[in-house]
Design a protein around this motif. Structure first.
Motif, PDB file in Angstrom:
ATOM      1  N   ALA A  53       0.830  -1.204   0.000  1.00 58.77           N
ATOM      2  CA  ALA A  53       0.000   0.000   0.000  1.00 58.77           C
ATOM      3  C   ALA A  53       0.862   1.252   0.000  1.00 58.77           C
ATOM      4  O   ALA A  53       0.553   2.241  -0.689  1.00 58.77           O
ATOM      5  N   VAL A  54       1.972   1.220   0.746  1.00 59.99           N
ATOM      6  CA  VAL A  54       2.892   2.356   0.754  1.00 59.99           C
ATOM      7  C   VAL A  54       3.684   2.408  -0.552  1.00 59.99           C
ATOM      8  O   VAL A  54       3.854   3.476  -1.147  1.00 59.99           O
ATOM      9  N   GLY A  58       4.217   5.570  -4.684  1.00 60.19           N
ATOM     10  CA  GLY A  58       5.258   6.102  -5.563  1.00 60.19           C
ATOM     11  C   GLY A  58       4.793   6.326  -6.976  1.00 60.19           C
ATOM     12  O   GLY A  58       5.405   7.098  -7.723  1.00 60.19           O
ATOM     13  N   ASP A  59       3.721   5.649  -7.371  1.00 60.65           N
ATOM     14  CA  ASP A  59       3.195   5.804  -8.729  1.00 60.65           C
ATOM     15  C   ASP A  59       2.052   6.810  -8.805  1.00 60.65           C
ATOM     16  O   ASP A  59       1.516   7.058  -9.892  1.00 60.65           O
ATOM     17  N   GLU A  60       1.657   7.383  -7.650  1.00 62.41           N
ATOM     18  CA  GLU A  60       0.678   8.469  -7.673  1.00 62.41           C
ATOM     19  C   GLU A  60       1.322   9.700  -8.301  1.00 62.41           C
ATOM     20  O   GLU A  60       2.556   9.789  -8.406  1.00 62.41           O
ATOM     21  N   THR A  66       4.864  11.755 -11.539  1.00 61.72           N
ATOM     22  CA  THR A  66       4.739  10.765 -10.472  1.00 61.72           C
ATOM     23  C   THR A  66       5.556  11.163  -9.246  1.00 61.72           C
ATOM     24  O   THR A  66       6.488  11.966  -9.330  1.00 61.72           O
ATOM     25  N   VAL A  67       5.194  10.563  -8.112  1.00 59.38           N
ATOM     26  CA  VAL A  67       5.929  10.792  -6.868  1.00 59.38           C
ATOM     27  C   VAL A  67       7.396  10.419  -7.053  1.00 59.38           C
ATOM     28  O   VAL A  67       8.301  11.131  -6.597  1.00 59.38           O
ATOM     29  N   LYS A  68       7.660   9.309  -7.720  1.00 56.15           N
ATOM     30  CA  LYS A  68       9.039   8.886  -7.945  1.00 56.15           C
ATOM     31  C   LYS A  68       9.824   9.952  -8.690  1.00 56.15           C
ATOM     32  O   LYS A  68      10.982  10.236  -8.360  1.00 56.15           O
ATOM     33  N   ASP A  69       9.211  10.543  -9.704  1.00 51.06           N
ATOM     34  CA  ASP A  69       9.899  11.570 -10.482  1.00 51.06           C
ATOM     35  C   ASP A  69      10.004  12.890  -9.716  1.00 51.06           C
ATOM     36  O   ASP A  69      10.986  13.633  -9.861  1.00 51.06           O
ATOM     37  N   LEU A  70       8.998  13.197  -8.896  1.00 51.63           N
ATOM     38  CA  LEU A  70       9.054  14.434  -8.112  1.00 51.63           C
ATOM     39  C   LEU A  70      10.189  14.391  -7.099  1.00 51.63           C
ATOM     40  O   LEU A  70      10.733  15.428  -6.713  1.00 51.63           O
TER      41      LEU A  70
END
Length: 617
Positions: A53-54, A58-60, A66-70
């Protein structure tokens, strides 16, 4: 109908109104006195469900990014440095328990109560109950005394914040001292063959060796290779003793941290945090992730981001000076280990992770969703940064990394365990081990390996139950071994003193030596269970949390299962019989063998994984 959320029987009893229903939050079964009023509960979720769930957060995305890119820093996503801390970071209780509570609160509000009243004194429960009630438009009240509420909320908000601010101050001060002392800094050093990471949890100051990588370091030095270790002191003090006692081979990692670098890391972290506007997008089971993680996010967007940048920059500086051919890493999934991977790849240095602990399908540090690991090991965002190679103890770990971690098979090398193979070859016996530690040769010892309390609060319940059982069963003598992530012996000493029994708390002795010295080993979701099995010691797997086991030690490994104090007493009583101990150990052996391959000279094999041209197999 009011819904009363309680963890303890006495909490529920304080609200006896017949029209009220009870939502049981405790890990133990619903007490008989509460059962008639209790709302139906779903099965507790497996740990991996909460982790995923956590991980999926990262893909939001925010504004299409995305969170990963931010979280990108110089093209590398710091999400991989941060998400594991969200689950298991210091300064608060583990995410596992909060997720289990969330599942139960959502089940409770399905009964459509007119009001949700929390009578537990845990601020973590308040976060979950308040957030769920607000999301569903249900009136909510935390019925704990005002002092409990204020103290709990303050600690939840500021506990980790203060801890990490003090930790940054320690990095700067310890770095200053190390540079002044020079012996454990980069001063005067040139190119070396190997760099490895170590810490106050693994480096043995008395023996001047690392508990995990020691055999590999010794093998390298026997072959004439030059070796330097980067040592990080995790203890909650300045660690002056280690600065005085670390040998010349070791560089205090903190010596690379200057005030200017720390300030730059904080500024860069704040710049990245501004991309989010202070909020993490996404939901967990339909509830705002930002609200459920409200105590963690200020630290994540502050000190933890700065730590990630600081770790990468210090690794880069070390590699520029030392120019190693290979870097050996323990726990390459944690923040400092991952920084070594990133900096090494940026400079074309081969990185090798050496297995420490269990690698299984339920280990969040290695678990990846499809597409999160690049087949060619590209570490640019959004991909996870994994080492060039991973040296594992056996086929089970390799299978887990390939199937559940989505690691390319070519990255994994089965080398065996240097520590386990050394003990196998030495044929070390109980009498020698006890003589070395100073234990009674005739007693029957049960060895309690703790789990880190900040991750698994139930470990205190396990400890107290074990001590109580040993008091009732004089034939069993306890040995207590705190987890390396715990920096104080206080709770172990207090438990023994309050029970009025003698229970040595041993932190210096080698854990393998302790297992050999013991007759019975108790553990909870720990690699020590496997170590005990492979060394022929019967294992009691203790789990009073109410959540499913993380690893199949009972189902496949035939460890003795314990979920209550009464079951623990019965198990210990049964294992006072040497024949029963031998029977359990025999049944455990095949399972342990799958995790620990029998190999010739594991240290040389591990060395060859990183330096095959210098160390032919």
């Amino acid at each position: 109908m009011r819904l009363i959320a309680a963890r303890l029987e006495e909490e529920a009893r304080r609200h006896p109104e017949p029209g009220d229903r009870v939502l049981w939050l405790g890990p133990q079964p619903v007490p008989e006195s509460v059962a008639p009023r209790a709302v139906p509960l779903p099965p507790d979720p497996p740990v991996i469900e909460g982790w995923l769930a956590v991980r999926r957060l990262g893909d939001e995305s925010i504004g299409g990014t995305t969170v990963k890119d931010l979280f990108a820093y110089q093209g590398v996503s710091l999400w991989w440095f941060l998400h594991y801390w969200i689950v298991y970071g210091h300064g608060f209780t583990g995410w596992d328990e909060r997720y289990r509570t969330l599942v139960r609160v959502l089940a409770g509000i399905a009964a459509k109560p007119s009001e949700l009243v929390l009578v537990s004194d845990r601020a973590e429960d308040d976060v979950v109950a308040r957030t769920v009630a607000a999301a569903h438009g249900i009136p909510y009240r935390w019925a704990a005394p005002i002092t409990t509420r204020v103290r709990g909320r303050l600690f939840l908000r500021w506990g980790a914040e203060v801890l990490f601010r003090l930790r940054l101050l320690k990095l700067v001060l310890r770095g200053f001292l190390a540079r002044r002392m020079q012996r454990n800094s980069l001063a005067g050093r040139g190119a070396v063959d190997i760099v490895f990471n170590s810490s106050s949890s693994t480096w043995d100051l008395r023996r001047a060796t690392d508990r995990v990588l020691g055999p590999v370091i010794e093998e390298a030095e026997k072959r004439g290779l030059t070796v330097v270790g980067l040592h990080l002191d995790h203890r909650r003090n300045l660690g002056l003793d280690s600065l005085r006692r670390l040998d010349r081979r070791i560089v205090a990692w903190e010596s690379l941290v200057t005030p200017a670098l720390a300030i730059r890391a904080v500024i860069e972290g704040r710049r990245i945090a501004k991309r989010f506007g202070g909020k993490l997008p996404g939901e967990v089971l339909g509830i705002s992730a930002a609200s459920l993680l409200s105590d963690r996010l200020p630290v994540l967007f502050g000190a933890r981001l700065a730590d990630s940048i600081l770790a990468i920059e210090t690794c880069r500086e070390a590699f520029v000076r030392l120019r190693p051919k290979c870097v050996y890493i323990v726990d390459a999934y944690d923040l400092w280990g991952r920084a070594l991977v990133v900096a090494a790849r940026q400079q074309g240095i081969r990185s090798v992770e050496v297995q420490h602990g269990i690698i299984g399908e339920s280990h969040d540090g290695y678990l990846h969703l499809p597409g999160e690991v690049d087949p060619n090991l590209d570490q640019k965002t959004p991909f996870s940064q994994i080492p060039d190679a991973v040296a594992v103890h056996g086929q089970a770990a390799k299978d887990a990394l390939v199937v559940h971690g989505h690691y390319p098979p070519r990255v994994i090398e089965v080398t065996g365990s240097p520590q386990v193979e050394a003990i196998r070859n030495r044929n070390e016996n109980r009498q020698l081990a006890r003589a070395s530690i100073g234990l009674d040769q005739t007693a029957t010892y049960a060895l309690f390996f703790s789990a880190p309390y900040h991750v698994f609060p139930v470990d205190e319940t396990h400890l107290r139950a074990f001590i109580a059982c040993c008091k009732e069963i004089p034939a069993i003598k306890p040995i207590l071994r705190p987890h390396p992530a715990e920096y104080s012996q206080a709770r172990f000493v207090n438990a023994a003193v309050e029970a009025g029994i003698d229970a040595p708390v041993l932190t210096v002795a080698d854990p393998f030596e302790l297992i050999v010295a013991a007759d019975i080993v108790l553990s909870y979701n720990s690699t020590t269970a496997l170590d005990a099995m492979v060394l022929g010691r019967p294992v009691i797997h203790i789990n009073m949390s109410g959540t499913p086991d993380m690893f199949p030690f009972v189902e496949e490994g035939h460890a003795v299962p314990v979920t209550t104090q009464a079951e623990l007493a019965a198990a210990l009583e049964m294992l006072t019989d040497p024949a029963m101990r031998a029977d359990v150990a025999r049944r455990e052996e095949p399972y342990a063998g799958h995790y620990y391959a029998r190999t010739f000279d594991p240290p040389a094999r591990i060395l060859a994984v990183g330096l095959s041209t210098l160390v032919p197999t």
